[in-house]
Design an enzyme around this catalytic site. Sequence first.
Site, mmCIF file in Angstrom:
data_model
loop_
_atom_site.group_PDB
_atom_site.id
_atom_site.type_symbol
_atom_site.label_atom_id
_atom_site.label_comp_id
_atom_site.label_asym_id
_atom_site.label_seq_id
_atom_site.Cartn_x
_atom_site.Cartn_y
_atom_site.Cartn_z
ATOM 1 N N GLN A 99 0.846 -1.208 0.000
ATOM 2 C CA GLN A 99 0.000 0.000 0.000
ATOM 3 C C GLN A 99 0.876 1.250 0.000
ATOM 4 O O GLN A 99 1.829 1.350 0.770
ATOM 5 C CB GLN A 99 -0.904 -0.020 1.235
ATOM 6 C CG GLN A 99 -1.784 1.207 1.376
ATOM 7 C CD GLN A 99 -1.223 2.213 2.359
ATOM 8 O OE1 GLN A 99 -0.818 1.851 3.448
ATOM 9 N NE2 GLN A 99 -1.200 3.478 1.978
ATOM 10 N N THR B 244 -3.943 4.091 -1.516
ATOM 11 C CA THR B 244 -4.988 4.563 -0.594
ATOM 12 C C THR B 244 -5.225 6.042 -0.845
ATOM 13 O O THR B 244 -4.281 6.844 -0.864
ATOM 14 C CB THR B 244 -4.566 4.301 0.869
ATOM 15 O OG1 THR B 244 -4.509 2.884 1.056
ATOM 16 C CG2 THR B 244 -5.559 4.890 1.844
ATOM 17 N N HIS C 198 -11.677 3.871 5.399
ATOM 18 C CA HIS C 198 -10.521 3.764 6.299
ATOM 19 C C HIS C 198 -10.968 3.332 7.701
ATOM 20 O O HIS C 198 -10.416 3.746 8.723
ATOM 21 C CB HIS C 198 -9.799 5.103 6.380
ATOM 22 C CG HIS C 198 -8.300 5.003 6.431
ATOM 23 N ND1 HIS C 198 -7.517 5.141 5.331
ATOM 24 C CD2 HIS C 198 -7.433 4.787 7.463
ATOM 25 C CE1 HIS C 198 -6.234 5.031 5.674
ATOM 26 N NE2 HIS C 198 -6.161 4.803 6.964
HETATM 27 C C1 LIG Z 1 -4.558 0.956 13.431
HETATM 28 C C2 LIG Z 1 -4.947 1.080 11.991
HETATM 29 C C3 LIG Z 1 -4.000 1.498 11.075
HETATM 30 C C4 LIG Z 1 -4.341 1.628 9.715
HETATM 31 N N1 LIG Z 1 -3.369 1.986 8.815
HETATM 32 C C5 LIG Z 1 -3.674 2.034 7.495
HETATM 33 C C6 LIG Z 1 -2.669 2.302 6.539
HETATM 34 O O1 LIG Z 1 -1.503 2.487 6.874
HETATM 35 N N2 LIG Z 1 -3.032 2.351 5.230
HETATM 36 C C7 LIG Z 1 -4.317 2.122 4.816
HETATM 37 O O2 LIG Z 1 -4.601 2.172 3.636
HETATM 38 N N3 LIG Z 1 -5.284 1.844 5.709
HETATM 39 C C8 LIG Z 1 -4.992 1.783 7.031
HETATM 40 N N4 LIG Z 1 -5.971 1.482 7.933
HETATM 41 C C9 LIG Z 1 -7.337 1.222 7.452
HETATM 42 C C10 LIG Z 1 -7.537 -0.262 7.157
HETATM 43 O O3 LIG Z 1 -6.782 -0.687 6.057
HETATM 44 C C11 LIG Z 1 -9.012 -0.569 6.841
HETATM 45 O O4 LIG Z 1 -9.453 0.281 5.814
HETATM 46 C C12 LIG Z 1 -9.947 -0.465 8.018
HETATM 47 O O5 LIG Z 1 -9.306 -0.779 9.227
HETATM 48 C C13 LIG Z 1 -11.123 -1.405 7.786
HETATM 49 O O6 LIG Z 1 -12.024 -1.351 8.785
HETATM 50 P P1 LIG Z 1 -12.105 -2.419 10.001
HETATM 51 O O7 LIG Z 1 -10.998 -2.021 10.935
HETATM 52 O O8 LIG Z 1 -13.456 -2.149 10.545
HETATM 53 O O9 LIG Z 1 -11.932 -3.793 9.427
HETATM 54 C C14 LIG Z 1 -5.654 1.357 9.293
HETATM 55 C C15 LIG Z 1 -6.603 0.916 10.226
HETATM 56 C C16 LIG Z 1 -6.263 0.770 11.550
HETATM 57 C C17 LIG Z 1 -7.303 0.283 12.518
#
Ligand SMILES: Cc1cc2nc3c(=O)[nH]c(=O)nc-3n(C[C@H](O)[C@H](O)[C@H](O)COP(=O)(O)O)c2cc1C
Length: 393
Positions: A136, A164, A284
């Site tokens: 990503q 993203t 996100h």
């Molecule tokens: C602690 C944390 C860090 C995240 N970091 C990123 C990231 O670096 N890049 C990204 O595209 N999404 C990031 N996300 C979003 C996740 O990829 C995803 O879209 C999201 O957590 C999905 O929802 P869920 O937690 O309900 O499954 C992050 C989510 C969390 C909880």
Amino acid sequence: MTEPVPHWRRHAFNVAAMRDLARAKLPRPIFDFADGGAEDERTLRRNESAFADVDLLPRPLNGAATRDLSIELFGRKLRLPVIVGPTGLGGLFWPDGERCAARAAAAAGTAYCLSHGSVCTLEQLAETGISPRWMQVFIYRDRGFTTELTERAAKANYDALVLTTDNQMLGNRERDLRNGFTIPPRFGLNGLAAMALKADWLWRMRNDLKRITFGNYLRPGESTDIKSLAGRMAALLDPSMSWTDVADLRKLWTKPLILKGILHPDEAKMAVEHGVDALIVSNHGGRQLDGAASSLDALPAILDAVGGRVPVLIDGGIRRGADVVKALALGAKACLIGRPQLWGVAVAGEAGVARVIEIYRQEIDRAMGLCGVTSLDQIDKSLLLTKRIGPSA
Ligand SMILES: Cc1cc2nc3c(=O)[nH]c(=O)nc-3n(C[C@H](O)[C@H](O)[C@H](O)COP(=O)(O)O)c2cc1C
């Protein structure tokens, strides 16, 4: 002699229980960093609750003695339609957290997406040999840095690139403000007290805490200090990102290119016109724009706009196998999980993530059996009674 079942394993019977276990193990500021969302957390809550508005209409007399949970994506078979999504700072939850999660995903026969903000570098993750592995990235003010990361991902043989799009400005995560948690993690007095109360985590992380950093941003000879790196990262992200950037990335990256953070059908159409290979409908996990539509609510219009030209994936609030079945019944190709895999990592590293994926596998399998379907391509709108989305096709 058989190994005794660890204490956590006896309690980890569903994803919500895994969250409870993670809450008990992690210092509050770290648990909240993963668990929380932006501002009033409306989008975060709606991501989960939207699934309750979609009801399944089972046809058990179809007979479903055996169920095949596999899908094909970009010419590769995945053993289940659940992919581990990108989450930054995985190595803060467990030593080498990202590589633990990646190994668990590969062992379960699914894909793992590394975050730009991983503690290990993308090369170190690639050294595990796990596959399919996705990388990503973001669009940076210095477009040269986006190019650099993309070229590194190509050299390290990543199978897909995920751009993203919904994180060009950092969301307002008020739990982090309340806890004094920042990226980089810095702890005030309360935070330090919270850490000290979680002796297990502190002991396990005693060597790694000093080394927590954003591995992919390090350059030879530069400071490894996470504080200066985080400052650089925030300054690097460019809110003026546009479709020209997608076009440029499309030229640069020859393997599957996936756009993550799509909620609007017009953007979905544009993405397809720009030669993107798949979309991830996502907000996100409710961590960016509070008030944004939930992923499930946004999904049907996006599927209409895309018209089957590329696979549409979804993440956000997927906590049950039946949620996966509902998303697939609406037309999604596969689901990604964010927080659930972090809860698994926090509880037991690789074994914890393996357990989380196994929970989804068992629940999807059971839901399919109860619905009377034997393969994922039999899951379509005819399985749904929806209050808001209208009668089934
Ligand atoms: C602690 C944390 C860090 C995240 N970091 C990123 C990231 O670096 N890049 C990204 O595209 N999404 C990031 N996300 C979003 C996740 O990829 C995803 O879209 C999201 O957590 C999905 O929802 P869920 O937690 O309900 O499954 C992050 C989510 C969390 C909880």
